[in-house]
Design an enzyme around this catalytic site. Structure first.
Site, PDB file in Angstrom:
ATOM      1  CB  CYS A  68      -8.152 -14.346  -2.791  1.00  0.00           C
ATOM      2  SG  CYS A  68      -8.160 -12.766  -1.902  1.00  0.00           S
TER       3      CYS A  68
ATOM      4  CG  ASP B 223      -4.924 -15.007  -7.778  1.00  0.00           C
ATOM      5  OD1 ASP B 223      -5.764 -14.550  -6.957  1.00  0.00           O
ATOM      6  OD2 ASP B 223      -5.236 -15.813  -8.672  1.00  0.00           O
TER       7      ASP B 223
ATOM      8  CB  ILE C 268      -4.522  -9.221   3.192  1.00  0.00           C
ATOM      9  CG1 ILE C 268      -3.873  -8.118   4.021  1.00  0.00           C
ATOM     10  CG2 ILE C 268      -3.969  -9.193   1.777  1.00  0.00           C
ATOM     11  CD1 ILE C 268      -2.365  -8.253   4.110  1.00  0.00           C
ATOM     12  CG  HIS C 269      -6.136 -14.719   1.198  1.00  0.00           C
ATOM     13  ND1 HIS C 269      -5.829 -14.719  -0.139  1.00  0.00           N
ATOM     14  CD2 HIS C 269      -6.581 -15.971   1.490  1.00  0.00           C
ATOM     15  CE1 HIS C 269      -6.048 -15.924  -0.641  1.00  0.00           C
ATOM     16  NE2 HIS C 269      -6.519 -16.698   0.333  1.00  0.00           N
TER      17      HIS C 269
ATOM     18  CG  HIS D 213       1.383   3.953  -8.921  1.00  0.00           C
ATOM     19  ND1 HIS D 213       2.564   4.416  -8.372  1.00  0.00           N
ATOM     20  CD2 HIS D 213       1.334   4.452 -10.179  1.00  0.00           C
ATOM     21  CE1 HIS D 213       3.201   5.160  -9.256  1.00  0.00           C
ATOM     22  NE2 HIS D 213       2.468   5.210 -10.356  1.00  0.00           N
TER      23      HIS D 213
END
Length: 306
Positions: free
Chosen positions: A118, A115, A223-224, A298
């Site tokens: 992490c 989310d 990424i996680h 962004h």
């Protein structure tokens, strides 16, 4: 007793508690902490020691010294959530029992929600033994306060953006954490944070040069982040915090890194595709996403099929 002083770390910074004595009651300590931090007495969650462990504030008629708090101690004060889902509670959690440290077990991954927070949820898990996504906002504030307090160390050149902009950015729930955030959390909690990089089969150790007594483990797939814990073969309690002198766990972590790489349990950050949620542009790889964020401001991205 004028010489009785406690240091308090909160999401708004560090504070000093005066006006208490060792023989004062726990309820007096709770009232003082609530007054100083603005956290309601019923929601106080206090950690102390290295590694930080919860302080039992339930025995309100006990004395402060009886619960193990002495002058000069540093207390970490958080605001606990009053409402929990039934599956939020963690398993029985052991952090430093010598008899457990040498017990046979397997180093395992605990999957936490993907989310954008992490990293923070993973750090919360190794500290408290449960998945609690609400800890992310507190940790984000810890980091923002640390960065804002030292603009020389955390310069625009170091952060990749102006100090004030970074502080606003990291407080957003959709901003990802990484090396900068891990180094600050390592210092705040007084723990070495060892991160298994399953892309390169290496371990990055944050706080290694500080000679902390305790170490925790995370795993990163590009990424996680997920936390790691020791699943014992003969006990129902998990372990997530280990002595830094425990070379056995480092060796097991290194083996896990090699296994994760060989089984390709990672995301190739140079090839995966992200979409900017704000403008719907597809971006190939982490570097492109970072450049887009720098150019446009962004920061809301989602992974999509290539």
């Amino acid at each position: 007793m004028a010489g009785f002083v406690l240091r308090v770390k909160t999401k708004s910074g560090q504070k000093i508690v005066n006006g208490l004595a060792p023989h004062d009651k726990v309820f007096q300590l709770k009232a003082k902490l609530a007054e100083l931090t603005g956290v309601p007495v019923a929601a106080l969650h206090v950690l102390s020691g290295f590694p930080p462990k919860p302080v039992n504030l339930d025995a309100t008629d006990a004395t402060i010294e009886r619960i193990g708090i002495i002058s000069g101690d540093t207390l970490i004060v958080e605001e606990k959530q009053i409402m929990f889902r039934s599956n939020d509670f963690g398993r029985s959690h052991i952090v430093d029992q010598e008899s457990f440290a040498n017990a046979p077990g397997v180093l395992m991954r605990k999957v936490v929600p993907a989310d954008n927070s992490c990293l923070f949820t993973s750090v919360g898990y190794v500290l408290n033994g449960k998945v609690d996504t609400s800890c992310a906002s507190f940790m984000r504030e810890i980091i923002a306060n640390a960065v804002a307090a030292d603009p020389d160390e955390y310069s625009e050149a170091f952060l990749g953006r102006p100090n004030a902009d970074y502080c606003k950015w990291i407080l957003k729930a959709d901003s990802w954490g990484g090396a900068i955030e891990l180094s600050i959390l390592s210092k705040f909690y007084g723990l070495e944070i060892a991160v298994i990089d399953s892309i390169n089969a290496i371990i990055n150790r944050f706080g290694e040069d500080q000679h902390y007594a305790q170490r925790v483990f995370l795993i990163f797939d590009g990424i996680h982040y997920d936390p790691l814990y020791l699943e014992p073969l003969d006990s129902g309690s998990i372990q997530t915090i280990f002595p830094t002198e425990d070379e056995r766990m480092l060796l097991e972590a290194a083996q896990l890194a090699r296994e994760a790489r060989s089984s390709r349990q990672f995301t190739d950050v140079q090839k995966f595709t992200l979409m900017c949620i704000d403008c719907k542009i597809r971006l190939n790889g982490q570097a492109a996403a970072q450049q887009h964020a720098k150019d446009t401001g962004h920061t809301n991205f989602g992974e999509v099929a290539a």
